[in-house]
Design a protein around this motif. Sequence first.
Motif, PDB file in Angstrom:
ATOM      1  N   LYS A 168      -3.337 -33.710   6.695  1.00 45.38           N
ATOM      2  CA  LYS A 168      -2.335 -33.922   6.538  1.00 45.38           C
ATOM      3  C   LYS A 168      -0.696 -34.047   7.189  1.00 45.38           C
ATOM      4  N   ALA A 182       0.084 -37.406   7.097  1.00 49.16           N
ATOM      5  CA  ALA A 182       0.587 -38.081   5.599  1.00 49.16           C
ATOM      6  C   ALA A 182       2.175 -37.282   5.825  1.00 49.16           C
ATOM      7  N   GLU A 183       2.769 -36.148   6.568  1.00 45.92           N
ATOM      8  CA  GLU A 183       3.711 -35.759   6.663  1.00 45.92           C
ATOM      9  C   GLU A 183       4.647 -36.417   7.549  1.00 45.92           C
ATOM     10  N   ALA A 221       3.723 -39.704   8.223  1.00 42.69           N
ATOM     11  CA  ALA A 221       4.163 -41.056   7.881  1.00 42.69           C
ATOM     12  C   ALA A 221       6.337 -41.137   6.877  1.00 42.69           C
ATOM     13  N   ASP A 222       5.149 -39.841   5.911  1.00 45.46           N
ATOM     14  CA  ASP A 222       6.546 -39.545   5.246  1.00 45.46           C
ATOM     15  C   ASP A 222       7.806 -39.620   5.999  1.00 45.46           C
ATOM     16  N   ALA A 223       7.773 -38.401   6.606  1.00 45.49           N
ATOM     17  CA  ALA A 223       8.961 -38.212   7.781  1.00 45.49           C
ATOM     18  C   ALA A 223       9.908 -39.884   8.182  1.00 45.49           C
ATOM     19  N   ASP A 224       8.602 -40.536   9.039  1.00 50.99           N
ATOM     20  CA  ASP A 224       9.114 -41.391   9.430  1.00 50.99           C
ATOM     21  C   ASP A 224      10.179 -43.320   8.189  1.00 50.99           C
ATOM     22  N   ARG A 225       9.134 -42.910   7.120  1.00 50.91           N
ATOM     23  CA  ARG A 225      10.140 -43.659   6.082  1.00 50.91           C
ATOM     24  C   ARG A 225      10.964 -43.137   5.853  1.00 50.91           C
ATOM     25  N   ARG A 226      10.981 -41.395   5.604  1.00 51.26           N
ATOM     26  CA  ARG A 226      12.515 -40.903   5.575  1.00 51.26           C
ATOM     27  C   ARG A 226      13.835 -41.907   6.742  1.00 51.26           C
ATOM     28  N   GLN A 274      14.292 -45.188   6.249  1.00 52.23           N
ATOM     29  CA  GLN A 274      15.624 -44.738   5.357  1.00 52.23           C
ATOM     30  C   GLN A 274      17.541 -44.525   4.921  1.00 52.23           C
TER      31      GLN A 274
END
Length: 156
Positions: free
Chosen positions: A49, A52-53, A55-60, A63
């Motif tokens: 988890k 995943a968080e 990776a999501d934070a890196d993506r944000r 962006q």
Amino acid sequence: MSITGTLIIQMIVFLLLVAFTMKFVWPPIAAALDERAKKIAEGLSAADKAKAELADADRRVEQELAKSRADTAQMLADAERRAQAIVEEAKTRATDEGAKIVAAAKAEADQQTVKAREALREQVAALAVKGAEQILRREVNAGVHAELLGRLKTEL
């Protein structure tokens, strides 16, 4: 004692040991192993988890960085356009101001020329009147007239 009796007694002791172990020792060990497996599974789940968080934070973050870069590039482009416009406007104003200054200088020079001509005309008129006055005061003589006219030329 015979070997058979000893073997039977050892089997009974072994069975009692197995029963005691199954009743009192095995359940806490199994519970501890189950709890440990559960904690490991929870830890792995939490790690997945967190990955995943992350990776999501890196993506944000990527962006937001891309958006910031785009905004910065846009602001720089706007600033350059404004600077060019200001430079062009300043050049236009300077050209207009230079043309006004040249026109004013030309007009002033023309006025000075006109004033000089007027002053010269007044001086010529005064000299002509003076020369005529001198000619009329003296007798009419061609030599004297030529001399007076020569002096008048030198004064002009």
